[in-house]
Design a protein around this motif. Structure first.
Motif, PDB file in Angstrom:
ATOM      1  N   ARG A   1       0.541   5.984   3.375  1.00 57.73           N
ATOM      2  CA  ARG A   1      -0.397   5.945   1.792  1.00 57.73           C
ATOM      3  C   ARG A   1      -0.564   7.230   1.539  1.00 57.73           C
ATOM      4  O   ARG A   1      -0.073   8.233   2.526  1.00 57.73           O
TER       5      ARG A   1
ATOM      6  N   PHE B   1       0.091  -1.547  -0.328  1.00 56.15           N
ATOM      7  CA  PHE B   1      -0.083   0.237   0.142  1.00 56.15           C
ATOM      8  C   PHE B   1       1.308   1.270   0.061  1.00 56.15           C
ATOM      9  O   PHE B   1       0.646   2.322   0.217  1.00 56.15           O
TER      10      PHE B   1
ATOM     11  N   PHE C   1      -5.238   5.420  -0.878  1.00 56.83           N
ATOM     12  CA  PHE C   1      -6.206   4.639   0.493  1.00 56.83           C
ATOM     13  C   PHE C   1      -7.205   5.848   0.870  1.00 56.83           C
ATOM     14  O   PHE C   1      -7.377   6.927   1.334  1.00 56.83           O
TER      15      PHE C   1
END
Length: 293
Positions: free
Chosen positions: A217, A188, A193
């Protein structure tokens, strides 16, 4: 006035049958006994209910008015009896459920289908609510059953586990990471996100996991609803981690679900009011929910 139930029963039988002889047969008694009870009723009332002509009875206006009232009462009693019998068979029973919106969408439909298949006469009223309102209403004993995530102690409420599973990743089907069978937190890094709201306990736990792993993120969008998170991901606005129930319900049509390399437990709990009469259907619904999990 000492009017007894049998006096009214005799009066109703005479009005229904049309004569003392037929009414006596209907009540399985003798004509003289019925005539005495009818005369006693008129004596107690202080007025005649019938005009007697050549051995035949003709109802007075007062008798017809009284009969209408008696019939309403008997019909009401009949409804009470039918209702009492139906309750013994769980027919026409109503279960009130207070649930997190995400659970109303993701976990309740299948369980309700199972419940209603075995209790076809039952009715279910579902009210969605978020904490702290959900906790307050359950504490006030307003509902037969509550469904929450990671429930904290609530006054006047017993908490029972329903199911537990791991949080999962949701991605747009076109995203390069969708080719992976399982995602690590490091996957990630640098990705857009979609987050739950800052006060959500799962949001806090997810953020803590990424902070501990030192994975940064791009947090650009957040929302209170796990269903909304999935729709934002489907629209290509980023990746997300959500509960597996909502992910499963929303999967398909451009949205894929992948397990994580780390375990982030997701728990569903039942809130049972301690001071509200127990509703048998609540136990049946819990059984269906646990079977689903």
């Amino acid at each position: 006035m000492d009017i007894q139930h049998r006096h009214i029963e005799v009066f109703r039988a005479v009005m229904t049958a049309g004569s003392v002889t037929a009414a006596a047969q209907l009540l399985h008694t003798s004509q003289p006994t019925l005539s005495r009870d009818l005369a006693r009723l008129e004596q107690l009332l202080g007025y005649a209910l019938f005009e007697r002509e050549r051995g035949r009875l003709k109802a007075t206006a007062r008798a017809r008015a009284l009969f209408e009232e008696v019939e309403r009462s008997f019909q009401g009693l009949g409804r009470v009896i039918e209702r009492a019998q139906a309750l013994g068979r769980d027919e026409d029973a109503e279960l009130t459920v207070l649930s997190l919106p995400a659970l109303s969408h993701a976990v309740l439909p299948d369980a309700l289908a199972t419940l209603l298949a075995s209790h076809p006469g039952a009715r279910v009223d579902i009210t969605p609510a978020e904490p702290p309102l959900l906790d307050a209403w359950m504490s006030e004993q307003r509902f037969d059953l509550g469904l929450a995530e990671q429930a904290t102690p609530v006054p006047g409420v017993r908490i029972e586990p329903v199911l537990e599973a791991d949080e999962v990743a949701v991605l747009p089907a076109s995203h390069p990471l969708a080719a992976r069978e399982r995602l690590a937190l490091a996957d990630f890094a640098g990705q857009d996100f979609i987050s739950l709201a800052t006060e959500d306990p799962y949001r806090r736990e997810i953020d803590a996991r990424f902070d501990a792993a030192r994975v940064a993120r791009r947090l650009r969008v957040q929302t209170h609803s796990a269903v909304a998170v999935c729709e934002l991901v489907r629209a290509g606005l980023g990746l997300a981690i959500v509960n597996p129930l909502t992910a499963q319900a929303c999967a398909g049509d451009g949205l894929v679900v992948r397990p994580l390399g780390v375990s982030i437990p997701y728990r569903v709990s039942a809130l049972m009011p301690l001071h509200r009469p127990a509703q048998p259907l609540a136990g049946a619904l819990l059984q269906a929910l646990r079977a689903r999990g």
